[in-house]
Design a protein around this motif. Structure first.
Motif, short mmCIF file in Angstrom:
data_model
loop_
_atom_site.label_atom_id
_atom_site.label_comp_id
_atom_site.label_asym_id
_atom_site.label_seq_id
_atom_site.Cartn_x
_atom_site.Cartn_y
_atom_site.Cartn_z
N LYS A 77 0.83 -1.21 0.02
CA LYS A 77 0.05 0.02 -0.09
C LYS A 77 0.96 1.28 0.00
N TYR A 78 1.61 1.16 0.94
CA TYR A 78 2.72 2.40 0.89
C TYR A 78 3.71 2.63 -0.11
N ALA A 79 4.11 1.66 -0.57
CA ALA A 79 4.95 1.47 -2.01
C ALA A 79 4.41 2.00 -2.87
N ARG A 80 2.87 1.55 -3.45
CA ARG A 80 2.32 1.72 -4.40
C ARG A 80 1.88 3.44 -4.51
N SER A 81 1.89 4.01 -3.21
CA SER A 81 1.43 5.43 -3.31
C SER A 81 2.76 6.05 -3.31
N GLY A 82 3.97 5.63 -3.42
CA GLY A 82 5.16 6.46 -3.54
C GLY A 82 5.60 6.74 -2.24
N GLN A 83 5.08 6.05 -1.05
CA GLN A 83 5.66 6.60 0.29
C GLN A 83 6.39 5.66 0.63
N ASN A 84 7.62 5.29 0.21
CA ASN A 84 8.70 4.34 0.71
C ASN A 84 9.25 5.00 1.74
N TYR A 85 8.89 5.53 2.53
CA TYR A 85 9.60 6.05 3.71
C TYR A 85 9.03 5.80 5.25
N CYS A 86 9.99 6.07 6.28
CA CYS A 86 9.61 5.80 7.52
C CYS A 86 8.42 6.74 7.88
N PHE A 87 7.34 6.03 8.37
CA PHE A 87 6.23 6.95 8.83
C PHE A 87 6.46 7.95 9.83
N THR A 88 7.49 7.68 10.75
CA THR A 88 7.97 8.60 11.89
C THR A 88 9.12 9.52 11.49
N CYS A 89 10.08 8.96 11.03
CA CYS A 89 11.16 10.05 10.67
C CYS A 89 11.37 10.54 9.20
N GLU A 90 10.59 9.79 8.35
CA GLU A 90 10.42 10.39 7.02
C GLU A 90 11.61 9.89 6.13
N LYS A 91 12.58 9.04 6.55
CA LYS A 91 13.83 8.72 5.79
C LYS A 91 13.41 7.68 4.73
N PRO A 92 14.00 7.46 3.64
CA PRO A 92 13.67 6.43 2.77
C PRO A 92 14.10 5.00 3.39
N ILE A 93 13.20 3.88 3.26
CA ILE A 93 13.24 2.84 3.50
C ILE A 93 13.43 1.89 2.67
N GLU A 94 14.30 0.59 2.57
CA GLU A 94 14.10 -0.28 1.65
C GLU A 94 14.69 -1.61 2.29
N GLY A 95 14.48 -2.99 1.88
CA GLY A 95 15.15 -3.98 2.52
C GLY A 95 14.81 -4.46 3.90
N GLN A 96 15.95 -4.84 4.54
CA GLN A 96 15.64 -5.16 6.00
C GLN A 96 15.39 -4.18 6.74
N ASN A 97 15.65 -2.70 6.37
CA ASN A 97 15.33 -1.65 7.18
C ASN A 97 13.95 -1.36 7.01
N ARG A 98 13.05 -1.92 6.09
CA ARG A 98 11.66 -1.75 6.30
C ARG A 98 10.89 -2.66 7.24
N GLN A 99 10.47 -2.00 8.03
CA GLN A 99 9.66 -2.85 9.16
C GLN A 99 8.20 -2.12 9.42
N LEU A 100 7.58 -2.81 9.90
CA LEU A 100 5.96 -2.47 10.12
C LEU A 100 5.94 -2.14 11.64
N GLY A 101 5.59 -1.25 12.17
CA GLY A 101 5.57 -0.63 13.42
C GLY A 101 3.97 -0.32 14.09
N HIS A 102 3.91 -0.78 15.16
CA HIS A 102 2.56 -0.46 15.94
C HIS A 102 2.34 0.99 16.60
N PHE A 103 1.20 1.77 16.26
CA PHE A 103 0.92 2.65 17.15
C PHE A 103 0.72 2.42 18.60
N ILE A 104 -0.12 1.56 18.89
CA ILE A 104 -0.47 1.05 20.13
C ILE A 104 0.39 -0.37 19.98
#
Length: 133
Positions: free
Chosen positions: A32-59
């Motif tokens: 979903k986020y790659a398709r919309s061109g948002q391949n960056y960290c939701f919190t620090c907004e740095k580009p993420i790829e490979g093993q650096n791409r994780q899925l974080g929980h708000f709660i």
């Protein structure tokens, strides 16, 4: 002395479903986020790829319970540093989620936090739903 084969414990039905469910969550959210061109960290907004791409929980998992652990509304892509080293970077996560979805969305997540349910039933239901997405 000859040693016998190691006996591994078989995984419980719940654990197998949890693993499959997490794979589906990762697939859905990262696509979903790659398709919309948002391949960056939701919190620090740095580009993420490979093993650096994780899925974080708000709660976080530790307090969210079964209803929020695999809830797509509670998950966003994050870099390793924000998700692991900063523990999810909660204050920035909150600010960005508020800007993206609004206070009503956040209030609904907190309402789910307080609810209890039988986890295996929720997990099976979510797995079937997510496979169709």
């Amino acid at each position: 002395m000859k040693r016998g084969k190691l006996k591994r414990k078989s995984k419980s039905e719940t654990r197998v479903i949890q693993e499959l469910l997490w794979i589906e969550c990762r697939r859905i959210m990262l696509e979903k986020y790659a398709r919309s061109g948002q391949n960056y960290c939701f919190t620090c907004e740095k580009p993420i790829e490979g093993q650096n791409r994780q899925l974080g929980h708000f709660i976080p998992n530790s307090v969210g319970g079964a209803l929020l652990r695999y809830n797509l509304d509670n998950l966003r892509p994050q870099c390793y540093y924000c998700n692991i080293n900063l523990g999810g970077n909660g204050s920035v996560f909150y600010k960005n989620l508020l800007a993206e979805k609004g206070q009503r969305h956040i209030d609904k997540l907190f309402q789910l936090k307080g609810q209890t349910c039988k986890a295996i039933d929720i997990y099976k239901e979510l797995l079937e739903k997510y496979k169709l997405l």
